[in-house]
Design a protein around this motif. Structure first.
Motif, PDB file in Angstrom:
ATOM      1  N   UNK A  50     -11.538  10.532  -8.304  1.00  0.00           N
ATOM      2  CA  UNK A  50     -11.554   9.074  -8.240  1.00  0.00           C
ATOM      3  C   UNK A  50     -10.844   8.653  -6.968  1.00  0.00           C
ATOM      4  N   UNK A  51     -11.409   7.667  -6.297  1.00  0.00           N
ATOM      5  CA  UNK A  51     -10.749   7.107  -5.123  1.00  0.00           C
ATOM      6  C   UNK A  51     -10.097   5.797  -5.547  1.00  0.00           C
ATOM      7  N   UNK A  52      -8.785   5.704  -5.299  1.00  0.00           N
ATOM      8  CA  UNK A  52      -8.001   4.542  -5.698  1.00  0.00           C
ATOM      9  C   UNK A  52      -7.394   3.896  -4.472  1.00  0.00           C
ATOM     10  N   UNK A  53      -7.266   2.575  -4.523  1.00  0.00           N
ATOM     11  CA  UNK A  53      -6.660   1.810  -3.432  1.00  0.00           C
ATOM     12  C   UNK A  53      -5.425   1.096  -3.973  1.00  0.00           C
ATOM     13  N   UNK A  54      -4.299   1.285  -3.288  1.00  0.00           N
ATOM     14  CA  UNK A  54      -3.057   0.599  -3.656  1.00  0.00           C
ATOM     15  C   UNK A  54      -3.142  -0.844  -3.185  1.00  0.00           C
ATOM     16  N   UNK A  55      -2.808  -1.777  -4.076  1.00  0.00           N
ATOM     17  CA  UNK A  55      -2.812  -3.191  -3.713  1.00  0.00           C
ATOM     18  C   UNK A  55      -1.503  -3.835  -4.150  1.00  0.00           C
ATOM     19  N   UNK A  56      -1.130  -4.868  -3.417  1.00  0.00           N
ATOM     20  CA  UNK A  56      -0.010  -5.706  -3.811  1.00  0.00           C
ATOM     21  C   UNK A  56      -0.454  -6.437  -5.078  1.00  0.00           C
TER      22      UNK A  56
END
Length: 141
Positions: free
Chosen positions: A116-122
């Protein structure tokens, strides 16, 4: 074409989560439905995140899934016990992490594997943010 089995690098922590195979997971083919595996990928990643970071950090940051890829290698039958997921993260790419998951049956046989590709977000703005070095350390051995 045979898929290469996912193997964690030596410098990454492998987090293990037991998985319950419930009756509602079983499809008309008599094994765990493919959609359940996607849920397991998310559940396992969330448990790993929650186990490594305090509430303050989890309130500040959130993760957004960008894609899931799963290889189904062996069916998991109704009533299966001892099923586990083993997960670890890859090398950060700016705000993105690949998360790897192996799902094994009670005999240790690989049943499925996923990336899985995950993106860190505020969490407040939902804007992507570069993964801080201390996050990488928390997922390392």
């Amino acid at each position: 074409m045979a898929r290469t089995q996912l193997t964690p690098p030596d410098d990454r922590e492998v987090f293990v989560v037991p998985l319950d195979v419930r009756p509602e997971h079983i499809d008309d083919n008599g094994h765990v439905n493919n959609v359940v595996y996607v849920g397991w990928l998310q559940e396992v990643g969330t448990q790993h995140w929650n186990a490594r970071f305090d509430e303050t950090t989890r309130t500040k940051w959130s993760w957004v899934a960008l894609r899931h890829e799963i290889d189904y290698l062996r069916g998991i039958a109704p009533g299966a016990t001892g099923v586990v997921a083993r997960t670890w993260v890859g090398t950060p790419q700016g705000p993105r992490f690949n998360r790897y998951v192996r799902i094994e049956d009670g005999e240790g046989r690989l049943c499925a594997q996923g990336v899985s590709e995950w993106c860190l977000v505020d969490a407040a703005t939902l804007r992507p943010a570069r993964i801080p070095p201390d996050m990488v350390v928390a997922f390392s051995r």
